[in-house]
Design a protein around this motif. Structure first.
Motif, PDB file in Angstrom:
ATOM      1  N   UNK A  79       0.503  -1.013  -0.046  1.00  0.00           N
ATOM      2  CA  UNK A  79      -0.249   0.275   0.256  1.00  0.00           C
ATOM      3  C   UNK A  79       0.635   1.558  -0.304  1.00  0.00           C
ATOM      4  N   UNK A  80       1.614   1.478   1.092  1.00  0.00           N
ATOM      5  CA  UNK A  80       2.602   2.444   1.169  1.00  0.00           C
ATOM      6  C   UNK A  80       3.815   2.544  -0.328  1.00  0.00           C
ATOM      7  N   UNK A  81       3.857   1.493  -1.124  1.00  0.00           N
ATOM      8  CA  UNK A  81       4.036   2.251  -2.564  1.00  0.00           C
ATOM      9  C   UNK A  81       2.917   2.349  -3.302  1.00  0.00           C
ATOM     10  N   UNK A  82       2.249   2.619  -2.973  1.00  0.00           N
ATOM     11  CA  UNK A  82       0.867   2.723  -3.713  1.00  0.00           C
ATOM     12  C   UNK A  82       1.440   4.573  -3.498  1.00  0.00           C
ATOM     13  N   UNK A  92      -5.280  -3.962  -4.718  1.00  0.00           N
ATOM     14  CA  UNK A  92      -6.742  -4.499  -4.755  1.00  0.00           C
ATOM     15  C   UNK A  92      -6.565  -6.177  -4.457  1.00  0.00           C
ATOM     16  N   UNK A  93      -5.762  -6.617  -5.974  1.00  0.00           N
ATOM     17  CA  UNK A  93      -5.055  -8.894  -5.780  1.00  0.00           C
ATOM     18  C   UNK A  93      -5.538  -8.379  -4.488  1.00  0.00           C
ATOM     19  N   UNK A  94      -3.833  -8.567  -4.144  1.00  0.00           N
ATOM     20  CA  UNK A  94      -4.084  -8.770  -2.696  1.00  0.00           C
ATOM     21  C   UNK A  94      -4.922  -8.225  -1.570  1.00  0.00           C
ATOM     22  N   UNK A  95      -5.352  -8.024  -1.604  1.00  0.00           N
ATOM     23  CA  UNK A  95      -6.487  -7.000  -0.671  1.00  0.00           C
ATOM     24  C   UNK A  95      -7.194  -9.099  -0.124  1.00  0.00           C
ATOM     25  N   UNK A  96      -7.991  -9.143  -0.995  1.00  0.00           N
ATOM     26  CA  UNK A  96      -8.986 -10.666  -1.041  1.00  0.00           C
ATOM     27  C   UNK A  96      -7.873 -11.890  -0.325  1.00  0.00           C
ATOM     28  N   UNK A 100      -9.763   0.292   4.692  1.00  0.00           N
ATOM     29  CA  UNK A 100      -9.719   1.254   4.788  1.00  0.00           C
ATOM     30  C   UNK A 100      -8.837   1.253   3.623  1.00  0.00           C
ATOM     31  N   UNK A 101      -7.940   0.493   3.609  1.00  0.00           N
ATOM     32  CA  UNK A 101      -6.495   0.028   2.839  1.00  0.00           C
ATOM     33  C   UNK A 101      -6.667   0.156   1.185  1.00  0.00           C
ATOM     34  N   UNK A 102      -8.621  -0.559   1.697  1.00  0.00           N
ATOM     35  CA  UNK A 102      -8.729  -0.859   0.040  1.00  0.00           C
ATOM     36  C   UNK A 102      -9.481   0.348  -0.575  1.00  0.00           C
ATOM     37  N   UNK A 138      -7.844   2.821  -3.940  1.00  0.00           N
ATOM     38  CA  UNK A 138      -9.381   3.182  -4.877  1.00  0.00           C
ATOM     39  C   UNK A 138      -9.433   4.000  -5.659  1.00  0.00           C
ATOM     40  N   UNK A 139      -8.801   5.740  -3.977  1.00  0.00           N
ATOM     41  CA  UNK A 139      -8.554   6.654  -4.448  1.00  0.00           C
ATOM     42  C   UNK A 139      -7.861   6.665  -5.690  1.00  0.00           C
TER      43      UNK A 139
END
Length: 542
Positions: free
Chosen positions: A46-49, A113-117, A127-129, A133-134
């Motif tokens: 997430x931080x890499x995003x 988003x893929x790894x969130x599942x 919240x991270x998801x 998406x934002x």
């Protein structure tokens, strides 16, 4: 150049640091599939995003600011296609910047988003998801404004794909609103701390609705939706921080910041020429740079505020002094480092348009050795740009503690955050949205909140129109990477750029088949690498 249409798997690149967000690194030999399903690994992903934002905004600013009504080149030439629309084509310098960086951001978001599942469940996973998406919606919003319809990629791609269809502009907006509406209900409602929160989502929803409102396929409620979301982002908060204080170095995380690209010394010190940002590099004439031992910032002599931009300011507007370095002392950074300026010796002075002969004589009496520059002699049209200090400098983004690297201070050496959403902008978005929705009275009230903080008289109902809003945005947001999008959104790009940019004529916008060069061309490398030979270029460049 890397394949910019085939979205490649990102593995270790995801582990690049992103300010204080990324505190752990994968130093073992575990695979991405093993790492990203752990709490630590998913947090790093997430931080890499967020780190992807640095590449979108941290390098050259041509696609944000060049070729508009407010900035022009000084001694150093800007990319001629983006700056003047002359010979603008799919291979022109800089036209691929947002295409490359935004699709990297989209692939990172899709991976998250893929790894969130399949990652470990945590209390903040939803919240991270929402944050991802934002960030995906933000990247698509930059793409659709710049290039029109682009390929919609919403799934994680594990192998290179070399054939893509081009989605319509309308489809891209549908995806943007889907992502933002899903994010709105799950992101944090806390105050902004560098991560996406509900207010940031509301702000981007306002801008996206406002932008779509001008399109032929706009929803009938887009202007009113934009107004409502802008008001939600404002949340009744007053503009009570003095304008100059907003831009004090290290004060980027003030109460009026809605969203920003985060930088800090620790995360860029390993290679400051490549890991920081260039925002301070633009918007003024060369100052001497490292050869004056760091006593002045590097300025590229590009994107210099032109005479039209300077003439937007009136006497008493706090934004004049808050935006420009009107007095340069013997040591430039003494402006920031010394609390008392009364004993400092002025080396350069840039007189505002309203200075009288008496004002001029009074200044010269107190600073007889300063180079006194009359209004009209320090913009790109009127300056002798062969020397240093010839055009006035925008000081808002100066970083007195820039980390000069081996490449010299012309690199990405600033560690200040780049603010891409703030409260005053939300007020101006609301003003434009209410005007478009047919409620000029409320729109004027929102705009006058911004003017009141600047210490200038309220605009009147007779003055309040789209051009006045664009002028006010120019005064308030000068240099803040919004101008090209503002003009493109409102349909004013050709009119205002040709009227106020010294190198642009209306004929410069003429493209193939009678089309205007408003959208940027799809980069040629993307077209060449796409096995779908029916993938269309934007009409002006066919």
């Amino acid at each position: 150049m890397k394949n910019i249409i085939s979205i490649l798997i990102m593995t270790l690149i995801f582990l690049v640091g992103c300010d204080s967000f990324l505190e752990e690194e994968n130093k073992s030999n575990v695979t991405a599939e093993e790492f990203y399903v752990t709490v630590e690994g998913y947090s790093a992903l997430v931080n890499a995003n967020y780190a992807a934002l640095r590449e979108i905004y941290g390098d050259f600013a041509w696609m944000f600011s060049a070729g508009t009504d407010m900035y022009s080149e000084g001694r150093d030439q800007e990319p001629v296609g983006l700056s003047r629309y002359v010979n603008l084509n799919a291979s022109s310098e800089g036209v691929d910047h947002l295409y490359k960086t935004c699709y990297v951001a989209i692939q990172r978001a899709n991976t998250g988003l893929y790894y969130a599942d399949i990652t470990e469940s945590t209390d903040d996973l939803a919240q991270l998801v929402g944050e991802l998406k934002f960030l995906r919606a933000h990247a698509y919003f930059l793409l659709v404004q710049s290039y029109g319809g682009v390929p919609l990629i919403t799934e994680f791609i594990a192998e290179a794909i070399t054939e893509f269809d081009r989605n319509s502009t309308e489809d891209v907006y549908v995806q943007i609103f889907t992502d933002l509406n899903e994010a709105l209900s799950v992101v944090s409602t806390s105050a902004y701390d560098g991560r996406v929160n509900q207010r940031a989502v509301q702000f981007l929803l306002a801008k996206a609705h406002l932008t779509r409102a001008y399109e032929s396929f706009a929803a009938s409620t887009d202007f009113s939706d934009a107004a409502n979301y802008a008001d939600a982002a404002i949340a009744g908060q007053a503009l009570d921080i003095p304008f100059g204080e907003l831009w004090t170095p290290n004060n980027e995380m003030n109460a009026e910041t809605i969203f920003s690209v985060q930088f800090d010394e620790g995360s860029i010190s390993a290679d400051p020429g490549k890991l920081g940002n260039r925002q301070q590099n633009f918007f003024g004439s060369y100052t001497g740079g490292p050869e004056v031992a760091g006593d002045a910032p590097y300025k590229s002599y590009n994107l210099c505020p032109n005479r039209f931009a300077l003439s937007l300011f009136e006497q008493g507007d706090d934004r004049w002094e808050g935006t420009f370095m009107t007095t340069v002392y013997d040591r430039y950074f003494d402006y920031f480092d010394e609390a008392d300026h009364s004993t400092l010796n002025a080396a350069q002075f840039y007189a505002p348009s309203w200075y009288t002969t008496a004002d001029s004589l009074a200044f010269r009496a107190t600073q007889p050795t300063a180079t006194y520059r009359e209004f009209g002699t320090y913009d790109p049209e009127g300056a002798d740009i062969s020397g240093n200090w010839a055009t006035i400098i925008v000081k808002k983004f100066d970083d007195p503690t820039s980390l000069f690297g081996a490449v010299g201070d012309e690199g990405r050496v600033s560690k200040r955050d780049i603010i891409i959403g703030r409260l005053a902008d939300a007020y101006l978005v609301a003003a434009e949205a209410y005007l478009g929705a047919g409620d000029a009275t409320t729109g004027l009230a929102r705009l006058n909140v911004v003017r009141a903080r600047a210490n200038v008289a309220d605009a009147t109902a007779g003055e309040f129109d789209l051009d006045y809003i664009l002028d006010e945005r120019g005064r308030e947001l000068l240099g803040e990477y919004h101008r090209w999008f503002d003009l493109k959104r409102t349909g004013k790009l050709v009119e205002r750029a040709s009227a106020h940019h010294m190198f642009i004529e209306i004929s410069n916008f003429a493209g193939n088949g009678g089309e205007l060069k408003i959208l940027r061309p799809i980069p040629q490398a993307a077209i060449d690498l796409n096995q779908n030979k029916d993938f269309a270029q934007n009409p002006a460049y066919n």
